[in-house]
Motif scaffolding. Structure first.
Motif, PDB file in Angstrom:
ATOM      1  N   GLU A   1     -26.857  27.019   9.607  1.00  0.00           N
ATOM      2  CA  GLU A   1     -26.649  25.727  10.241  1.00  0.00           C
ATOM      3  C   GLU A   1     -25.759  25.857  11.470  1.00  0.00           C
ATOM      4  O   GLU A   1     -25.982  25.199  12.487  1.00  0.00           O
ATOM      5  CB  GLU A   1     -26.023  24.746   9.238  1.00  0.00           C
ATOM      6  CG  GLU A   1     -27.018  24.234   8.210  1.00  0.00           C
ATOM      7  CD  GLU A   1     -26.362  23.381   7.139  1.00  0.00           C
ATOM      8  OE1 GLU A   1     -25.134  23.153   7.218  1.00  0.00           O
ATOM      9  OE2 GLU A   1     -27.079  22.954   6.223  1.00  0.00           O
ATOM     10  N   THR A   2     -24.753  26.711  11.378  1.00  0.00           N
ATOM     11  CA  THR A   2     -23.845  26.904  12.523  1.00  0.00           C
ATOM     12  C   THR A   2     -24.600  27.523  13.694  1.00  0.00           C
ATOM     13  O   THR A   2     -24.390  27.134  14.848  1.00  0.00           O
ATOM     14  CB  THR A   2     -22.651  27.809  12.110  1.00  0.00           C
ATOM     15  OG1 THR A   2     -22.118  27.326  10.878  1.00  0.00           O
ATOM     16  CG2 THR A   2     -21.564  27.786  13.160  1.00  0.00           C
ATOM     17  N   PHE A   3     -25.483  28.468  13.409  1.00  0.00           N
ATOM     18  CA  PHE A   3     -26.313  29.071  14.460  1.00  0.00           C
ATOM     19  C   PHE A   3     -27.211  28.010  15.091  1.00  0.00           C
ATOM     20  O   PHE A   3     -27.356  27.958  16.322  1.00  0.00           O
ATOM     21  CB  PHE A   3     -27.180  30.200  13.871  1.00  0.00           C
ATOM     22  CG  PHE A   3     -26.483  31.524  13.770  1.00  0.00           C
ATOM     23  CD1 PHE A   3     -26.360  32.345  14.881  1.00  0.00           C
ATOM     24  CD2 PHE A   3     -25.946  31.956  12.568  1.00  0.00           C
ATOM     25  CE1 PHE A   3     -25.724  33.579  14.790  1.00  0.00           C
ATOM     26  CE2 PHE A   3     -25.303  33.189  12.480  1.00  0.00           C
ATOM     27  CZ  PHE A   3     -25.193  33.993  13.595  1.00  0.00           C
ATOM     28  N   GLU A   4     -27.825  27.183  14.258  1.00  0.00           N
ATOM     29  CA  GLU A   4     -28.724  26.141  14.768  1.00  0.00           C
ATOM     30  C   GLU A   4     -27.969  25.149  15.665  1.00  0.00           C
ATOM     31  O   GLU A   4     -28.464  24.739  16.716  1.00  0.00           O
ATOM     32  CB  GLU A   4     -29.397  25.404  13.603  1.00  0.00           C
ATOM     33  CG  GLU A   4     -30.490  26.227  12.943  1.00  0.00           C
ATOM     34  CD  GLU A   4     -30.990  25.612  11.649  1.00  0.00           C
ATOM     35  OE1 GLU A   4     -30.367  24.640  11.155  1.00  0.00           O
ATOM     36  OE2 GLU A   4     -32.005  26.106  11.129  1.00  0.00           O
ATOM     37  N   THR A   5     -26.769  24.760  15.252  1.00  0.00           N
ATOM     38  CA  THR A   5     -25.945  23.840  16.041  1.00  0.00           C
ATOM     39  C   THR A   5     -25.604  24.456  17.392  1.00  0.00           C
ATOM     40  O   THR A   5     -25.661  23.792  18.433  1.00  0.00           O
ATOM     41  CB  THR A   5     -24.638  23.499  15.278  1.00  0.00           C
ATOM     42  OG1 THR A   5     -24.977  22.960  14.004  1.00  0.00           O
ATOM     43  CG2 THR A   5     -23.806  22.484  16.031  1.00  0.00           C
ATOM     44  N   LEU A   6     -25.271  25.745  17.363  1.00  0.00           N
ATOM     45  CA  LEU A   6     -24.922  26.462  18.593  1.00  0.00           C
ATOM     46  C   LEU A   6     -26.103  26.473  19.573  1.00  0.00           C
ATOM     47  O   LEU A   6     -25.933  26.217  20.775  1.00  0.00           O
ATOM     48  CB  LEU A   6     -24.505  27.893  18.243  1.00  0.00           C
ATOM     49  CG  LEU A   6     -24.254  28.857  19.403  1.00  0.00           C
ATOM     50  CD1 LEU A   6     -23.136  28.346  20.301  1.00  0.00           C
ATOM     51  CD2 LEU A   6     -23.923  30.247  18.875  1.00  0.00           C
ATOM     52  N   ILE A   7     -27.299  26.759  19.069  1.00  0.00           N
ATOM     53  CA  ILE A   7     -28.495  26.805  19.927  1.00  0.00           C
ATOM     54  C   ILE A   7     -28.770  25.429  20.533  1.00  0.00           C
ATOM     55  O   ILE A   7     -29.045  25.299  21.727  1.00  0.00           O
ATOM     56  CB  ILE A   7     -29.723  27.311  19.121  1.00  0.00           C
ATOM     57  CG1 ILE A   7     -29.520  28.775  18.717  1.00  0.00           C
ATOM     58  CG2 ILE A   7     -31.012  27.174  19.934  1.00  0.00           C
ATOM     59  CD1 ILE A   7     -30.480  29.268  17.647  1.00  0.00           C
ATOM     60  N   ARG A   8     -28.661  24.371  19.698  1.00  0.00           N
ATOM     61  CA  ARG A   8     -28.884  23.003  20.194  1.00  0.00           C
ATOM     62  C   ARG A   8     -27.892  22.647  21.289  1.00  0.00           C
ATOM     63  O   ARG A   8     -28.232  22.020  22.284  1.00  0.00           O
ATOM     64  CB  ARG A   8     -28.748  21.994  19.043  1.00  0.00           C
ATOM     65  CG  ARG A   8     -30.035  21.671  18.327  1.00  0.00           C
ATOM     66  CD  ARG A   8     -29.966  20.330  17.610  1.00  0.00           C
ATOM     67  NE  ARG A   8     -28.708  20.064  16.941  1.00  0.00           N
ATOM     68  CZ  ARG A   8     -28.396  20.485  15.721  1.00  0.00           C
ATOM     69  NH1 ARG A   8     -29.253  21.216  15.049  1.00  0.00           N
ATOM     70  NH2 ARG A   8     -27.241  20.183  15.170  1.00  0.00           N
ATOM     71  N   LEU A   9     -26.645  23.048  21.085  1.00  0.00           N
ATOM     72  CA  LEU A   9     -25.596  22.716  22.053  1.00  0.00           C
ATOM     73  C   LEU A   9     -25.810  23.443  23.378  1.00  0.00           C
ATOM     74  O   LEU A   9     -25.650  22.865  24.459  1.00  0.00           O
ATOM     75  CB  LEU A   9     -24.237  23.089  21.459  1.00  0.00           C
ATOM     76  CG  LEU A   9     -23.018  22.533  22.194  1.00  0.00           C
ATOM     77  CD1 LEU A   9     -23.028  21.010  22.219  1.00  0.00           C
ATOM     78  CD2 LEU A   9     -21.751  23.035  21.539  1.00  0.00           C
ATOM     79  N   ALA A  10     -26.195  24.718  23.297  1.00  0.00           N
ATOM     80  CA  ALA A  10     -26.469  25.496  24.517  1.00  0.00           C
ATOM     81  C   ALA A  10     -27.642  24.889  25.281  1.00  0.00           C
ATOM     82  O   ALA A  10     -27.627  24.817  26.526  1.00  0.00           O
ATOM     83  CB  ALA A  10     -26.760  26.949  24.155  1.00  0.00           C
ATOM     84  N   GLU A  11     -28.664  24.450  24.541  1.00  0.00           N
ATOM     85  CA  GLU A  11     -29.806  23.779  25.176  1.00  0.00           C
ATOM     86  C   GLU A  11     -29.354  22.489  25.852  1.00  0.00           C
ATOM     87  O   GLU A  11     -29.755  22.183  26.978  1.00  0.00           O
ATOM     88  CB  GLU A  11     -30.867  23.468  24.108  1.00  0.00           C
ATOM     89  CG  GLU A  11     -32.109  22.797  24.661  1.00  0.00           C
ATOM     90  CD  GLU A  11     -33.090  22.381  23.571  1.00  0.00           C
ATOM     91  OE1 GLU A  11     -33.692  21.294  23.712  1.00  0.00           O
ATOM     92  OE2 GLU A  11     -33.250  23.132  22.589  1.00  0.00           O
ATOM     93  N   ASN A  12     -28.481  21.751  25.169  1.00  0.00           N
ATOM     94  CA  ASN A  12     -27.935  20.496  25.711  1.00  0.00           C
ATOM     95  C   ASN A  12     -27.199  20.753  27.032  1.00  0.00           C
ATOM     96  O   ASN A  12     -27.403  20.038  28.020  1.00  0.00           O
ATOM     97  CB  ASN A  12     -26.978  19.897  24.660  1.00  0.00           C
ATOM     98  CG  ASN A  12     -26.413  18.549  25.066  1.00  0.00           C
ATOM     99  OD1 ASN A  12     -25.807  18.402  26.118  1.00  0.00           O
ATOM    100  ND2 ASN A  12     -26.576  17.568  24.185  1.00  0.00           N
ATOM    101  N   TYR A  13     -26.344  21.796  27.045  1.00  0.00           N
ATOM    102  CA  TYR A  13     -25.586  22.140  28.261  1.00  0.00           C
ATOM    103  C   TYR A  13     -26.533  22.425  29.428  1.00  0.00           C
ATOM    104  O   TYR A  13     -26.307  21.979  30.550  1.00  0.00           O
ATOM    105  CB  TYR A  13     -24.737  23.397  28.019  1.00  0.00           C
ATOM    106  CG  TYR A  13     -23.436  23.180  27.283  1.00  0.00           C
ATOM    107  CD1 TYR A  13     -23.068  21.929  26.803  1.00  0.00           C
ATOM    108  CD2 TYR A  13     -22.574  24.247  27.049  1.00  0.00           C
ATOM    109  CE1 TYR A  13     -21.870  21.751  26.121  1.00  0.00           C
ATOM    110  CE2 TYR A  13     -21.370  24.077  26.368  1.00  0.00           C
ATOM    111  CZ  TYR A  13     -21.033  22.827  25.910  1.00  0.00           C
ATOM    112  OH  TYR A  13     -19.851  22.647  25.245  1.00  0.00           O
ATOM    113  N   THR A  14     -27.588  23.210  29.145  1.00  0.00           N
ATOM    114  CA  THR A  14     -28.503  23.635  30.211  1.00  0.00           C
ATOM    115  C   THR A  14     -29.321  22.455  30.731  1.00  0.00           C
ATOM    116  O   THR A  14     -29.507  22.301  31.937  1.00  0.00           O
ATOM    117  CB  THR A  14     -29.427  24.768  29.710  1.00  0.00           C
ATOM    118  OG1 THR A  14     -28.635  25.757  29.043  1.00  0.00           O
ATOM    119  CG2 THR A  14     -30.169  25.433  30.853  1.00  0.00           C
TER     120      THR A  14
END
Length: 320
Positions: A1-14
């Motif tokens: 779940e932590t990995f998934e949250t990280l990926i979503r957040l990085a996508e959000n930033y970009t």
């Protein structure tokens, strides 16, 4: 779940970068951003995709959008055929300089240890599940019966087996478990080393959450080199062919995942690095779990405390 949250957040930033700075191409670019981070997730969770391939694919698909809106903007968009020519020519024209190569290096060196770490966790779960149910041999069953219930035949219902006797019986029953011990210790040591390799410059959090900066550098470079790039494009694909449509504006919801932004602050204790460190520290406590299982079972519940009368398999004695 932590990995998934990280990926979503990085996508959000970009995606937010495009919405805030390059609004006119945000709708098109966000689609490619989503595809890119889908590939990141697929790789981390074990799908057979190449980091070099999906990083290159992202910059390939981004080039026609950048050409259309930054390098050679027009009243209408370039045609699909012309966009395809630009996509195919991106690696030769190199509009983003060495940024794609830099991104490939960062992604490869940060995503692979994370992928291996997750695979290792799944392996650990398998080992624990496999050793969760034991099938005792007949000899073991007899020894357990003698140790725990034979004193009842003499009316000694409150007596417990002597510690040494208990250890001998339980170690015999758990001989197969003991074989796991050496490998389990090696497994934990490997996880510790792997966790160390995931920190520093190629920490996955650092790489993914700063991917938008790399993308921005690539776009700035393309804009600076615009005139020269236009000449190169004309040589390869000819003059721009346009179609009578206009790109939509930004449609990205910047409020989406705002909760994630809060949770995943770099100063927060909830970062992936901190969670990993906490997990490894807990795991260290169980380094000797399989080797010390007999001691735990006898010491915690089965055997009599030192100095008390105990059952030795034949009778109740003061010492074993």
């Amino acid at each position: 779940e932590t990995f998934e949250t990280l990926i979503r957040l990085a996508e959000n930033y970009t995606s937010t970068l495009f919405c805030n700075v390059y609004r006119n191409m945000a709708a098109e670019a966000t689609t490619h951003v989503q595809e890119f981070f889908t590939d990141v997730g697929l790789f981390i969770f074990g799908t057979d995709v190449s980091t070099e391939e999906f990083v290159n694919r992202f910059f390939d698909t981004l080039f026609p959008v950048v050409y259309n809106h930054v390098i050679n903007p027009g009243v209408t968009d370039i045609s699909l055929e012309y966009a395809e020519c630009l996509r195919m020519a991106r690696r030769d024209i190199r509009p983003f300089g060495n940024i794609p190569k830099k991104a490939i290096g960062q992604m490869g060196r940060s995503l692979l240890p994370s992928r291996t770490f997750l695979q290792a966790l799944n392996l650990g779960i398998e080992v624990i599940n496999t050793t969760d149910h034991l099938h005792f041999s007949k000899d073991c069953s007899r020894a357990l019966l003698r140790m725990q219930y034979c004193p009842h035949c003499q009316g000694l219902t409150l007596s417990k087996p002597c510690m040494g006797y208990c250890l001998n019986v339980i170690r015999g029953c758990l001989a197969n478990m003991a074989e796991v011990d050496l490998h389990w210790r090696g497994y934990i040591q490997s996880l510790e080393e792997l966790s160390s390799a995931m920190s520093g410059t190629y920490d996955i959090e650092h790489v993914l959450l700063n991917f938008h900066s790399l993308v921005n550098d690539a776009l700035v470079q393309a804009r600076i080199n615009g005139p020269g790039l236009s000449e190169q494009v004309n040589k390869v694909c000819g003059p721009p062919v346009r179609k009578p449509t206009q790109s939509p504006g930004c449609s990205f919801d910047q409020n989406k995942d705002s909760q994630g932004l809060k949770v995943f602050s770099r100063d927060s204790e909830e970062t992936l690095a901190n969670r990993r460190k906490e997990f490894i520290n807990h795991l260290r406590l169980y380094r000797a779990f399989y080797g010390g299982l007999a001691d735990q079972l006898c010491g915690n519940e089965l055997a009599a405390a030192d100095g008390l009368p105990c059952w030795n398999g034949e009778d109740v004695v003061r010492r074993y």
